[in-house]
Design an enzyme around this catalytic site. Sequence first.
Site, PDB file in Angstrom:
ATOM      1  NE  ARG A   1      40.506  46.281  42.386  1.00 47.65           N
ATOM      2  CZ  ARG A   1      41.076  45.403  41.557  1.00 47.65           C
ATOM      3  NH1 ARG A   1      42.043  44.616  41.994  1.00 47.65           N
ATOM      4  NH2 ARG A   1      40.698  45.324  40.290  1.00 47.65           N
TER       5      ARG A   1
ATOM      6  CD  GLU B   1      47.102  48.810  44.683  1.00 42.89           C
ATOM      7  OE1 GLU B   1      47.502  48.493  43.576  1.00 42.89           O
ATOM      8  OE2 GLU B   1      46.659  47.997  45.504  1.00 42.89           O
TER       9      GLU B   1
ATOM     10  CG  ASP C   1      49.789  41.706  44.350  1.00 42.48           C
ATOM     11  OD1 ASP C   1      50.962  42.100  44.178  1.00 42.48           O
ATOM     12  OD2 ASP C   1      49.003  41.505  43.416  1.00 42.48           O
TER      13      ASP C   1
ATOM     14  CG  HIS D   1      47.703  45.489  41.660  1.00 45.33           C
ATOM     15  ND1 HIS D   1      46.670  46.276  42.089  1.00 45.33           N
ATOM     16  CD2 HIS D   1      47.125  44.464  40.984  1.00 45.33           C
ATOM     17  CE1 HIS D   1      45.527  45.768  41.684  1.00 45.33           C
ATOM     18  NE2 HIS D   1      45.784  44.667  41.012  1.00 45.33           N
TER      19      HIS D   1
HETATM   20  P1  NAI Z   1      34.789  36.651  40.967  1.00 48.45           P
HETATM   21  O1  NAI Z   1      33.690  37.621  40.637  1.00 48.45           O
HETATM   22  O2  NAI Z   1      34.934  35.420  40.148  1.00 48.45           O
HETATM   23  O3  NAI Z   1      34.649  36.198  42.502  1.00 48.45           O
HETATM   24  C1  NAI Z   1      34.371  37.073  43.539  1.00 48.45           C
HETATM   25  C2  NAI Z   1      33.657  36.290  44.616  1.00 48.45           C
HETATM   26  O4  NAI Z   1      33.491  37.161  45.747  1.00 48.45           O
HETATM   27  C3  NAI Z   1      32.270  35.805  44.200  1.00 48.45           C
HETATM   28  O5  NAI Z   1      32.129  34.426  44.480  1.00 48.45           O
HETATM   29  C4  NAI Z   1      31.315  36.649  45.041  1.00 48.45           C
HETATM   30  O6  NAI Z   1      30.117  35.979  45.398  1.00 48.45           O
HETATM   31  C5  NAI Z   1      32.196  36.912  46.271  1.00 48.45           C
HETATM   32  N1  NAI Z   1      31.704  38.022  47.078  1.00 48.45           N
HETATM   33  C6  NAI Z   1      31.066  39.157  46.669  1.00 48.45           C
HETATM   34  N2  NAI Z   1      30.734  39.914  47.734  1.00 48.45           N
HETATM   35  C7  NAI Z   1      31.169  39.251  48.829  1.00 48.45           C
HETATM   36  C8  NAI Z   1      31.116  39.510  50.226  1.00 48.45           C
HETATM   37  N3  NAI Z   1      30.506  40.628  50.693  1.00 48.45           N
HETATM   38  N4  NAI Z   1      31.657  38.608  51.065  1.00 48.45           N
HETATM   39  C9  NAI Z   1      32.238  37.473  50.590  1.00 48.45           C
HETATM   40  N5  NAI Z   1      32.323  37.174  49.293  1.00 48.45           N
HETATM   41  C10 NAI Z   1      31.792  38.044  48.420  1.00 48.45           C
HETATM   42  O7  NAI Z   1      36.122  37.512  40.955  1.00 48.45           O
HETATM   43  P2  NAI Z   1      37.616  36.985  40.745  1.00 48.45           P
HETATM   44  O8  NAI Z   1      37.938  36.906  39.294  1.00 48.45           O
HETATM   45  O9  NAI Z   1      37.822  35.784  41.584  1.00 48.45           O
HETATM   46  O10 NAI Z   1      38.443  38.223  41.334  1.00 48.45           O
HETATM   47  C11 NAI Z   1      38.365  38.568  42.710  1.00 48.45           C
HETATM   48  C12 NAI Z   1      39.044  39.897  42.929  1.00 48.45           C
HETATM   49  O11 NAI Z   1      40.450  39.751  42.727  1.00 48.45           O
HETATM   50  C13 NAI Z   1      38.648  40.999  41.925  1.00 48.45           C
HETATM   51  O12 NAI Z   1      37.472  41.673  42.357  1.00 48.45           O
HETATM   52  C14 NAI Z   1      39.833  41.901  41.948  1.00 48.45           C
HETATM   53  O13 NAI Z   1      39.605  42.896  42.930  1.00 48.45           O
HETATM   54  C15 NAI Z   1      40.997  41.012  42.407  1.00 48.45           C
HETATM   55  N6  NAI Z   1      42.030  40.837  41.388  1.00 48.45           N
HETATM   56  C16 NAI Z   1      43.350  41.102  41.718  1.00 48.45           C
HETATM   57  C17 NAI Z   1      44.371  40.945  40.797  1.00 48.45           C
HETATM   58  C18 NAI Z   1      45.802  41.192  41.141  1.00 48.45           C
HETATM   59  O14 NAI Z   1      46.646  41.315  40.224  1.00 48.45           O
HETATM   60  N7  NAI Z   1      46.184  41.256  42.402  1.00 48.45           N
HETATM   61  C19 NAI Z   1      44.052  40.536  39.409  1.00 48.45           C
HETATM   62  C20 NAI Z   1      42.668  40.203  39.181  1.00 48.45           C
HETATM   63  C21 NAI Z   1      41.698  40.381  40.139  1.00 48.45           C
END
Ligand code: NAI
Length: 331
Positions: A234, A263, A258, A295
């Site tokens: 993000r 954005e 990305d 994105h």
């Molecule tokens: P997820 O929920 O599986 O993993 C997120 C991880 O971040 C978890 O292990 C969590 O413990 C960790 N986390 C939370 N707070 C934290 C902190 N303060 N410091 C360090 N780690 C922390 O989520 P997933 O599916 O891996 O997605 C991650 C992010 O990717 C989403 O939140 C979204 O913003 C982004 N995303 C981007 C896309 C794109 O097209 N560029 C598409 C899909 C998701």
Amino acid sequence: MKILFYDAKSYDYDSFQSKLSGFPEISVEYIRSDLDPRTAALAEGFDAVCAFVSSDAGAATLDILHEKGVGLLLMRCAGFNNVDLEKAAEYDIRVMCVPGYSPEAVAEHAMALALACNRRLHKAYNKVRENDFSLSGLMGFNFYRKTAGIIGTGRIGAAMCRICHGFGMRVTAYDVYQNEGLKDIVTYVSLDELLQGSDLISLHCPLTDDTYHLIQRDTIQKMKDGVILVNTSRGALVKTEDLIEGIRLHKFAGVGLDVYEEEAPNVFEDRSDEILEHSTTARLLSFPNVMITSHQGFFTREALEAIAITTLQNAEDHRMGRASANDVKLP
Ligand code: NAI
């Protein structure tokens, strides 16, 4: 059940329509406008709305959706930082998302950005097109035996760890929770250790109050000189002004983005006619070692198919009164 699908693009229409026959009780109407307080009233007569990362599902929008009798907000994405969850809970509007539709899609794009800005592929492509076959300005470094620092090792971060491991990198990670499934290939370290020791830093944590501007002047100063920074998570994880300062001070070998603060809310619009002289994105693009994409991390055939199936299944679960692992709850 009637769903109003906001911000519909032709690829959304194709992927959802191709799966709809498996859900005979659900009908979908598609509109181009995105969800925000000005367009929320269009949902009158619909049971659910389908929204995306670009939508504004803040309090003002939810006020109107509630007034119009909408009981379900289907987020066709993993992130939901643009939803006012307290307001949704107050109105009993159920919020559902698509948590892990294709982590590899985003992780592969993160590595593509890292490689492209390391080896200056964007620059090389333009040079060769102009008949300039010189190698000046194109030198990169090997990822093999370098250190990757992955911030956030959930679904996407874990996929990125596996990719970096496959490249022969030493993989370190920082997360508030450790992912047991990665213990054979990842060494968990503190955030400071990760910043100080990594040649490639890739952000995969969600945007929360704790992670807002995680990358700013102090954290950038702790990084190695010549680091590559990639953000596919993000935009607001990175303070853009401080990033620009770091780039000017030659901190980074490359920066691949990305997502970026500017954005929202205009993500995915064709702005090719606009002159973006005051935008921070335009300032970032003026640096030869910065590569920006729009994105598109999620944008693969497999991911779109998975998003359509899961979103429609979420709607079906709601229709049948079933609980779901895809419910987004207040933390
Ligand atoms: P997820 O929920 O599986 O993993 C997120 C991880 O971040 C978890 O292990 C969590 O413990 C960790 N986390 C939370 N707070 C934290 C902190 N303060 N410091 C360090 N780690 C922390 O989520 P997933 O599916 O891996 O997605 C991650 C992010 O990717 C989403 O939140 C979204 O913003 C982004 N995303 C981007 C896309 C794109 O097209 N560029 C598409 C899909 C998701």
